[in-house]
Design a protein around this motif. Sequence first.
Motif, PDB file in Angstrom:
ATOM      1  N   HIS A   1      21.994 -64.618  27.175  1.00 50.25           N
ATOM      2  CA  HIS A   1      21.692 -64.170  25.816  1.00 50.25           C
ATOM      3  C   HIS A   1      20.188 -64.097  25.604  1.00 50.25           C
ATOM      4  CE1 HIS A   1      25.860 -64.304  24.327  1.00 50.25           C
ATOM      5  NE2 HIS A   1      26.004 -65.355  25.119  1.00 50.25           N
ATOM      6  N   ASP A   2      19.540 -65.243  25.493  1.00 53.91           N
ATOM      7  CA  ASP A   2      18.086 -65.246  25.355  1.00 53.91           C
ATOM      8  C   ASP A   2      17.393 -65.765  26.612  1.00 53.91           C
ATOM      9  OD1 ASP A   2      18.993 -67.814  24.999  1.00 53.91           O
ATOM     10  OD2 ASP A   2      18.236 -68.030  22.967  1.00 53.91           O
ATOM     11  N   VAL A   3      18.176 -66.170  27.602  1.00 58.45           N
ATOM     12  CA  VAL A   3      17.647 -66.515  28.922  1.00 58.45           C
ATOM     13  C   VAL A   3      18.274 -65.550  29.916  1.00 58.45           C
ATOM     14  CG1 VAL A   3      17.450 -68.278  30.715  1.00 58.45           C
ATOM     15  CG2 VAL A   3      17.355 -68.936  28.311  1.00 58.45           C
ATOM     16  N   LEU A   4      17.480 -64.580  30.378  1.00 57.90           N
ATOM     17  CA  LEU A   4      17.972 -63.538  31.259  1.00 57.90           C
ATOM     18  C   LEU A   4      17.558 -63.840  32.698  1.00 57.90           C
ATOM     19  CD1 LEU A   4      16.964 -60.463  29.056  1.00 57.90           C
ATOM     20  CD2 LEU A   4      18.894 -62.031  28.795  1.00 57.90           C
ATOM     21  N   GLN A   5      18.252 -63.227  33.647  1.00 60.39           N
ATOM     22  CA  GLN A   5      17.922 -63.465  35.054  1.00 60.39           C
ATOM     23  C   GLN A   5      18.262 -62.240  35.881  1.00 60.39           C
ATOM     24  OE1 GLN A   5      20.185 -66.188  37.849  1.00 60.39           O
ATOM     25  NE2 GLN A   5      18.373 -67.478  37.501  1.00 60.39           N
ATOM     26  N   THR A   6      17.472 -62.023  36.917  1.00 59.23           N
ATOM     27  CA  THR A   6      17.722 -60.915  37.839  1.00 59.23           C
ATOM     28  C   THR A   6      17.603 -61.414  39.263  1.00 59.23           C
ATOM     29  OG1 THR A   6      16.790 -59.332  36.260  1.00 59.23           O
ATOM     30  CG2 THR A   6      17.029 -58.591  38.534  1.00 59.23           C
ATOM     31  N   LEU A   7      18.631 -61.153  40.067  1.00 58.31           N
ATOM     32  CA  LEU A   7      18.613 -61.459  41.492  1.00 58.31           C
ATOM     33  C   LEU A   7      18.746 -60.148  42.246  1.00 58.31           C
ATOM     34  CD1 LEU A   7      21.017 -64.558  41.577  1.00 58.31           C
ATOM     35  CD2 LEU A   7      18.519 -64.565  41.564  1.00 58.31           C
ATOM     36  N   GLY A   8      17.705 -59.771  42.979  1.00 55.13           N
ATOM     37  CA  GLY A   8      17.738 -58.475  43.648  1.00 55.13           C
ATOM     38  C   GLY A   8      17.825 -57.360  42.639  1.00 55.13           C
ATOM     39  N   THR A   9      18.920 -56.613  42.691  1.00 48.53           N
ATOM     40  CA  THR A   9      19.148 -55.547  41.712  1.00 48.53           C
ATOM     41  C   THR A   9      20.317 -55.865  40.788  1.00 48.53           C
ATOM     42  OG1 THR A   9      20.555 -54.370  43.300  1.00 48.53           O
ATOM     43  CG2 THR A   9      18.234 -53.736  43.225  1.00 48.53           C
ATOM     44  N   VAL A  10      20.732 -57.130  40.760  1.00 51.34           N
ATOM     45  CA  VAL A  10      21.845 -57.531  39.895  1.00 51.34           C
ATOM     46  C   VAL A  10      21.295 -58.419  38.783  1.00 51.34           C
ATOM     47  CG1 VAL A  10      24.095 -58.669  39.774  1.00 51.34           C
ATOM     48  CG2 VAL A  10      23.455 -57.375  41.819  1.00 51.34           C
ATOM     49  N   ASN A  11      21.605 -58.062  37.553  1.00 53.46           N
ATOM     50  CA  ASN A  11      20.987 -58.680  36.383  1.00 53.46           C
ATOM     51  C   ASN A  11      22.033 -59.258  35.442  1.00 53.46           C
ATOM     52  OD1 ASN A  11      20.589 -57.723  33.298  1.00 53.46           O
ATOM     53  ND2 ASN A  11      18.700 -58.682  34.015  1.00 53.46           N
ATOM     54  N   LEU A  12      21.647 -60.325  34.750  1.00 50.72           N
ATOM     55  CA  LEU A  12      22.461 -60.869  33.672  1.00 50.72           C
ATOM     56  C   LEU A  12      21.680 -60.791  32.375  1.00 50.72           C
ATOM     57  CD1 LEU A  12      24.948 -62.448  32.593  1.00 50.72           C
ATOM     58  CD2 LEU A  12      23.685 -64.550  33.131  1.00 50.72           C
ATOM     59  N   GLY A  13      22.226 -60.080  31.402  1.00 44.33           N
ATOM     60  CA  GLY A  13      21.643 -60.057  30.068  1.00 44.33           C
ATOM     61  C   GLY A  13      20.931 -58.787  29.681  1.00 44.33           C
ATOM     62  N   GLY A  14      20.705 -57.873  30.625  1.00 44.15           N
ATOM     63  CA  GLY A  14      20.014 -56.634  30.305  1.00 44.15           C
ATOM     64  C   GLY A  14      18.527 -56.706  30.585  1.00 44.15           C
ATOM     65  N   ALA A  15      17.823 -55.669  30.165  1.00 47.33           N
ATOM     66  CA  ALA A  15      16.420 -55.516  30.536  1.00 47.33           C
ATOM     67  C   ALA A  15      15.505 -56.559  29.921  1.00 47.33           C
ATOM     68  CB  ALA A  15      15.930 -54.118  30.158  1.00 47.33           C
ATOM     69  N   GLY A  16      15.782 -56.960  28.687  1.00 45.11           N
ATOM     70  CA  GLY A  16      14.888 -57.907  28.029  1.00 45.11           C
ATOM     71  C   GLY A  16      13.463 -57.392  28.018  1.00 45.11           C
ATOM     72  N   LEU A  17      12.506 -58.310  28.167  1.00 46.78           N
ATOM     73  CA  LEU A  17      11.100 -57.920  28.176  1.00 46.78           C
ATOM     74  C   LEU A  17      10.598 -57.585  29.581  1.00 46.78           C
ATOM     75  CD1 LEU A  17       9.559 -60.455  25.634  1.00 46.78           C
ATOM     76  CD2 LEU A  17      10.101 -58.047  25.258  1.00 46.78           C
ATOM     77  N   HIS A  18      11.017 -58.354  30.573  1.00 49.92           N
ATOM     78  CA  HIS A  18      10.399 -58.121  31.879  1.00 49.92           C
ATOM     79  C   HIS A  18      11.341 -58.203  33.079  1.00 49.92           C
ATOM     80  CE1 HIS A  18       9.561 -62.670  31.930  1.00 49.92           C
ATOM     81  NE2 HIS A  18      10.243 -62.466  33.042  1.00 49.92           N
ATOM     82  N   GLU A  19      12.644 -58.166  32.854  1.00 52.21           N
ATOM     83  CA  GLU A  19      13.554 -58.274  33.992  1.00 52.21           C
ATOM     84  C   GLU A  19      13.407 -57.111  34.977  1.00 52.21           C
ATOM     85  OE1 GLU A  19      15.369 -61.038  34.772  1.00 52.21           O
ATOM     86  OE2 GLU A  19      14.128 -61.727  33.116  1.00 52.21           O
TER      87      GLU A  19
END
Length: 222
Positions: free
Chosen positions: A122-140
């Motif tokens: 939700h407000d803590v996003l994460q990206t591993l490789g090209t797989v993301n949780l939460g969407g683009a956010g500010l800097h994913e």
Amino acid sequence: MPGVLKGFLTFLVSAVLSTLTLLLVSLLTGGALPTSVAVLLGLGLGGGYGLEAGALASYDLDTGKGWLELLVDTTWSLPNTLFGFVFGNLIYLWFGDLSKRESEGRGWVVYLPSGPGTGFGHDVLQTLGTVNLGGAGLHEKVHVLQARILGPLYLPFVAFSYILTFTLQVLWTVTLGGLLKLLGVRDTPYFRPPDRSAVGGFFGWVYFATPIELWAYATEHR
């Protein structure tokens, strides 16, 4: 280009280039990665990623940018792509659902949290490789770009960075930081991250001070 054709081409390119890339690694390492393993990993994981990305239409194959992203992700940045495909899907499926809306034409695979709330996804996003949780956010998306630029160096660089910042945080906390806290000079014995850090507390500085996060926070899109 019809969506079905885009999906098929994404799968085909991913399976073939992943396999060829791993076969090249096998050749360059004198067989340290056995040929049979390279083929199985390439077709299994590379093909699996291609199926997922193809179903979500992640790569805009009507543009040169989309083709370039796909080619980089299945060759130079393949270790990051496969790492994200395996661990991203294993972790993120517990927190959300695949989103075609957020993935289509954007060069990555996105999970969105399945319900309202706060925290991971939700407000803590994460990206591993090209797989993301939460969407683009500010800097994913910056992390995806970092992986594409650094390629096989990205994961070792991230691991070393976290080991370094964690070590510095611990050494400061148990020495001068702890002494200053006892003397009342500081309210915490550890380094604190700035307020804009997505992670707070002791581990917040460990996270924020890594080069990839400093880079991401400095170039994020608001």
